[in-house]
Design a protein around this motif. Structure first.
Motif, PDB file in Angstrom:
ATOM      1  N   GLN A  56      30.736  46.845 -24.990  1.00  0.00           N
ATOM      2  CA  GLN A  56      31.164  47.505 -25.869  1.00  0.00           C
ATOM      3  C   GLN A  56      30.914  48.886 -25.718  1.00  0.00           C
ATOM      4  OE1 GLN A  56      28.739  46.656 -29.676  1.00  0.00           O
ATOM      5  NE2 GLN A  56      28.117  44.693 -28.566  1.00  0.00           N
ATOM      6  N   ARG A  57      31.573  50.037 -26.380  1.00  0.00           N
ATOM      7  CA  ARG A  57      31.721  51.306 -26.001  1.00  0.00           C
ATOM      8  C   ARG A  57      30.274  52.026 -26.447  1.00  0.00           C
ATOM      9  NH1 ARG A  57      36.770  51.441 -24.432  1.00  0.00           N
ATOM     10  NH2 ARG A  57      36.689  53.646 -23.848  1.00  0.00           N
ATOM     11  N   ILE A  58      29.346  51.760 -25.348  1.00  0.00           N
ATOM     12  CA  ILE A  58      28.088  52.341 -25.339  1.00  0.00           C
ATOM     13  C   ILE A  58      27.660  53.055 -24.026  1.00  0.00           C
ATOM     14  CG2 ILE A  58      25.308  52.083 -25.916  1.00  0.00           C
ATOM     15  CD1 ILE A  58      26.397  49.428 -27.396  1.00  0.00           C
ATOM     16  N   VAL A  59      27.164  54.456 -24.210  1.00  0.00           N
ATOM     17  CA  VAL A  59      26.923  54.950 -22.819  1.00  0.00           C
ATOM     18  C   VAL A  59      25.507  55.688 -23.077  1.00  0.00           C
ATOM     19  CG1 VAL A  59      27.466  57.015 -21.779  1.00  0.00           C
ATOM     20  CG2 VAL A  59      29.152  55.290 -21.878  1.00  0.00           C
ATOM     21  N   VAL A  60      24.342  55.432 -22.214  1.00  0.00           N
ATOM     22  CA  VAL A  60      23.286  56.233 -22.016  1.00  0.00           C
ATOM     23  C   VAL A  60      23.338  57.254 -20.952  1.00  0.00           C
ATOM     24  CG1 VAL A  60      21.964  54.858 -23.361  1.00  0.00           C
ATOM     25  CG2 VAL A  60      21.906  54.684 -20.989  1.00  0.00           C
ATOM     26  N   ILE A  61      22.976  58.404 -21.026  1.00  0.00           N
ATOM     27  CA  ILE A  61      23.182  59.630 -19.939  1.00  0.00           C
ATOM     28  C   ILE A  61      21.889  60.390 -20.008  1.00  0.00           C
ATOM     29  CG2 ILE A  61      24.256  61.552 -19.201  1.00  0.00           C
ATOM     30  CD1 ILE A  61      26.831  60.607 -20.057  1.00  0.00           C
ATOM     31  N   ASP A  62      21.218  60.821 -18.883  1.00  0.00           N
ATOM     32  CA  ASP A  62      20.169  61.985 -19.170  1.00  0.00           C
ATOM     33  C   ASP A  62      20.261  62.534 -17.614  1.00  0.00           C
ATOM     34  OD1 ASP A  62      18.061  63.425 -18.971  1.00  0.00           O
ATOM     35  OD2 ASP A  62      16.623  61.804 -19.990  1.00  0.00           O
ATOM     36  N   VAL A  63      20.846  63.641 -17.503  1.00  0.00           N
ATOM     37  CA  VAL A  63      21.121  64.323 -16.300  1.00  0.00           C
ATOM     38  C   VAL A  63      19.744  65.408 -15.831  1.00  0.00           C
ATOM     39  CG1 VAL A  63      23.600  64.327 -16.368  1.00  0.00           C
ATOM     40  CG2 VAL A  63      22.311  66.264 -17.500  1.00  0.00           C
ATOM     41  N   ASP A  64      18.902  65.267 -16.861  1.00  0.00           N
ATOM     42  CA  ASP A  64      17.613  66.020 -16.575  1.00  0.00           C
ATOM     43  C   ASP A  64      16.796  65.579 -15.542  1.00  0.00           C
ATOM     44  OD1 ASP A  64      16.591  68.444 -17.398  1.00  0.00           O
ATOM     45  OD2 ASP A  64      16.376  67.593 -19.510  1.00  0.00           O
ATOM     46  N   TYR A  65      17.200  65.820 -14.208  1.00  0.00           N
ATOM     47  CA  TYR A  65      16.447  65.433 -12.974  1.00  0.00           C
ATOM     48  C   TYR A  65      16.320  66.721 -12.108  1.00  0.00           C
ATOM     49  CZ  TYR A  65      20.356  65.104  -9.795  1.00  0.00           C
ATOM     50  OH  TYR A  65      21.230  65.298  -8.784  1.00  0.00           O
TER      51      TYR A  65
END
Ligand code: QAP
Ligand code: CO
Length: 182
Positions: A56-65
């Motif tokens: 399904q069209r679901i994405v998680v992102i966290d570019v805080d690194y």
């Protein structure tokens, strides 16, 4: 909350095209929570649902690194972004970015992407949003949305480079884990 197993290349399920999310509710919330937990544990900066065998069209992102060349990335704080049914409506400029992927562990290569993108998406409740992103966030969005169309970053390298990495991974699989080999 649960950690989900991550599919790795050349698993054919990574090549499937994902379906739009139609039902917003507790089931979707659980998938998103599990995806975030899985991404943070890896650790990763982005994860698309097909990587955990949810098409399904679901994405998680966290570019805080942390700003460094650490591979894999070292996280500074948690700042999750959940994108449902996301669609890029505008691309501008070019950027060459060294990418990795939890589904292609240990491989890092420079990929050409748009520098800036405009994305229309829905949040976990179905509310509609427009996001303007640049730099690493823009790269992460393009990388993760590619997964929803069955495409990996190694598919975006030159033909020769792409073929050599794919052959190398398949060869290593045939040989088995070098730690366990006699
Ligand atoms: C995609 O990638 C991405 O090989 C997310 O051994 C890449 O989280 C977005 C990872 C570049 C923006 C820029 C990879 C972890 C994580 C590995 C990842 C590994 C362990 C990759
Ligand atoms: Co990926």
């Amino acid at each position: 909350m649960a950690l989900l197993p991550i599919l790795t290349y050349p698993d054919p399920r990574l090549a499937r095209k994902s379906e739009p999310v139609k039902k917003f509710g507790s089931e979707l919330e659980k998938i998103c929570a599990d995806m975030l937990e899985t991404m943070y544990e890896a650790p990763g900066i982005g994860l698309a649902a097909p990587q955990v065998n949810v098409h399904q069209r679901i994405v998680v992102i966290d570019v805080d690194y942390e700003e460094s060349d650490d591979e894999p990335p070292v996280r500074s704080n948690e700042n999750p972004l959940i994108l449902i049914n996301a669609k890029i409506t505008k691309k501008e400029g070019d950027i060459l970015f060294k990418e990795g992927c939890l589904s292609v562990p240990g491989e890092y290569e420079e990929v050409n992407r748009a520098e800036r993108v405009v994305v229309e998406y829905q949040d976990i409740h179905g509310g509609k949003h427009v996001l303007e992103a640049e730099g690493m966030l823009a790269v992460a969005i393009q990388h993760e949305l590619d997964h929803l169309d069955g495409r990996l970053f190694i598919d975006r390298l030159s033909f020769v480079k792409s073929r050599s990495i794919k052959r190398k991974i398949k060869k290593e699989l045939e040989l088995g884990d070098p730690e366990e080999r006699e």
